[in-house]
Design an enzyme around this catalytic site. Sequence first.
Site, PDB file in Angstrom:
ATOM      1  N   TYR A   1      -0.636   6.000   2.176  1.00  0.00           N
ATOM      2  CA  TYR A   1       0.469   6.144   1.637  1.00  0.00           C
ATOM      3  C   TYR A   1       0.553   6.467   0.135  1.00  0.00           C
ATOM      4  O   TYR A   1       1.625   6.108  -0.403  1.00  0.00           O
ATOM      5  CB  TYR A   1       1.408   4.989   2.052  1.00  0.00           C
ATOM      6  N   HIS A   2      -0.472   7.357  -0.248  1.00  0.00           N
ATOM      7  CA  HIS A   2      -0.504   7.629  -1.708  1.00  0.00           C
ATOM      8  C   HIS A   2      -0.228   9.038  -1.997  1.00  0.00           C
ATOM      9  O   HIS A   2      -1.288   9.545  -2.717  1.00  0.00           O
ATOM     10  CB  HIS A   2      -1.575   6.899  -2.063  1.00  0.00           C
ATOM     11  N   PRO A   3       0.710   9.779  -1.526  1.00  0.00           N
ATOM     12  CA  PRO A   3       0.670  11.232  -1.859  1.00  0.00           C
ATOM     13  C   PRO A   3       1.010  11.523  -3.460  1.00  0.00           C
ATOM     14  O   PRO A   3       1.793  10.628  -3.962  1.00  0.00           O
ATOM     15  CB  PRO A   3       1.837  11.690  -1.193  1.00  0.00           C
TER      16      PRO A   3
ATOM     17  N   MET B   1       0.764  -1.110  -0.122  1.00  0.00           N
ATOM     18  CA  MET B   1       0.018  -0.147   0.055  1.00  0.00           C
ATOM     19  C   MET B   1       0.992   1.293  -0.074  1.00  0.00           C
ATOM     20  O   MET B   1       0.384   2.464  -0.339  1.00  0.00           O
ATOM     21  CB  MET B   1      -1.086  -0.131   1.164  1.00  0.00           C
TER      22      MET B   1
END
Length: 581
Positions: free
Chosen positions: A504-506, A1
């Site tokens: 956790y996907h900036p 992720m």
Amino acid sequence: MIAVSGRCTVGGRTGRPVIDNLAGFAERPAEKMGTMQKQTYDYIIVGAGSAGCVLANRLSEDGQHSVLVLEAGPMDHHPLIHMPAGVYNVFKNPKLNWNYLTEAEPALDGRVVEMPRGKVVGGSSSINSMVYMRGHPLDYDRWETEFDLPGWAYADCLPYFKASETSDRGADDWRGGSGPLGVTRGSYKNVLFDAFIEAGDQAGQGRTDDLNGYRPEGVARLDATKRYGRRCSAAVAHLHPALRRPNLAIRTRAMVQHIVIEGNRAAGIAFQHKGDFHVARADREVILSGGAINSPQLMMLSGIGPADHLKARGIEVALDLPGVGQNLMDHPAVTVLTRCSEPVTIDKIANPVRKVAAGIRWFIDRGGIVSSNIWEAGGLIYGNGQVNYPNLQYHFGPMGVAYAGTEIKLEQAFTLQIDQLRPTSRGELKLKSASPADSPALHFNYLQTEHDRKELIEAIHTARDLVAQPAFDKYRGIEIEPGPDARTDAEILAAIRGTTSTDYHPSGTCRMGHDRLAVVDGEMRVHGLEGLRVVDASVMPAIISANLNAPTQMIAARAADFIRGREQLPRFEAKFSFNEP
């Protein structure tokens, strides 16, 4: 992720031009290098993360162009990186991770949210949960139509996804069979995975054999970036094989200071290594691949960004580009955590004896629990009837997980994490100062809009409906989170304000486009400055409806062809089944 890309810290302004020409799987000691040969390269890539590794491979493959990669972290030699389940013991390791924190989030009760980012060759692809998801085809079609980016429809991107992977499913219209990235379908046997898939059917949430294939919606066993029981990071897939080439150099533990700008052109990179300052010049291009946090940070500390903000930090403005650091996006995540009434969860692996035995098994045959990335099941789901394609994502794990600092505690429970895929809240990244010692200020503005709050409340209801199905009757204990006190929408909202976190996907902080707040064009060239591109998740105009590692590698592969002036791979119109809530 955990998604994309390594980081190089920025700041500083002075230096002397000394560069080692490095090749091989690790840096060779300087005293053994002989005369230092290279000060100028055709291409300089800042960041050896998911995008940087792809670029390093593709830009050096013809042997005609010299390429330098600068990475702030070490080589990916830590053994637990390559053990799929072992990474959970190292992914917060400060030697491998920048361990960012957001600023206090107003709609999350003023909480600070942890934002780990990889500080190692491979970037976050070396420390993530390895879930391989491309996103929904309609995401990319939206890029083309809504953001006026011709050539970014899914039919344009699919050939690059296919070319990059070797799927254990075999090659077909949707999957690749001869690319460098190993992709493996989840196969670890646990009755809770079976119950999850069956419950998805029973709840009417749908089922599919391949979320990256014909039907990109429903529940499924997920793919992971694994090969033969080992992590297949961007470094393993793309960079390590390329480091044998004499025209590719890498410098690890290189702390980038600023972009060298001469007139209207990015001419090179100043960086610090072992206390000394160096300057590397780029004859063709400088390419920023530091990720959605570090690429805009480096640009602003180099004088490229919103003029008023730069002046307030005492930074001389080289280019007023107001979109740098804006449009910050992420997937907010909530959890339904349920006690398991049968001893079928994998929490027993925390026992020291079992842990050692599992590690030995993995070293012998690359099998057992250590070969699993744990989050082997999930789905793309409709949270309401108004969206035209799935707006929620599941990640399912047969255990409960809690962190005490960097220590992991496992519980006899099962976890259903739900991501909101297309939030309307937008944040921003700003500099705290002009000092390289200061991390940037991250304001994600989670749950800022009524739309986002409504969808996350729906996420809890949707997940609870799945867990309530007969398939879980034998295993369902009490709900731990959000818990029995959160039943009404108001109670659920209060609960998730205190627990919503990140997947956790900036992304999005140097987005593609043509309007005033766009930072790069459709070929990822920075508006208003020659010789500079940004190639990483920061260029996404809208966040993809899934994990970002695979899309970031696809973006980099396309960028490599743009950079070299090559024709893009021919479009391919695969068939898909959509809109089946």
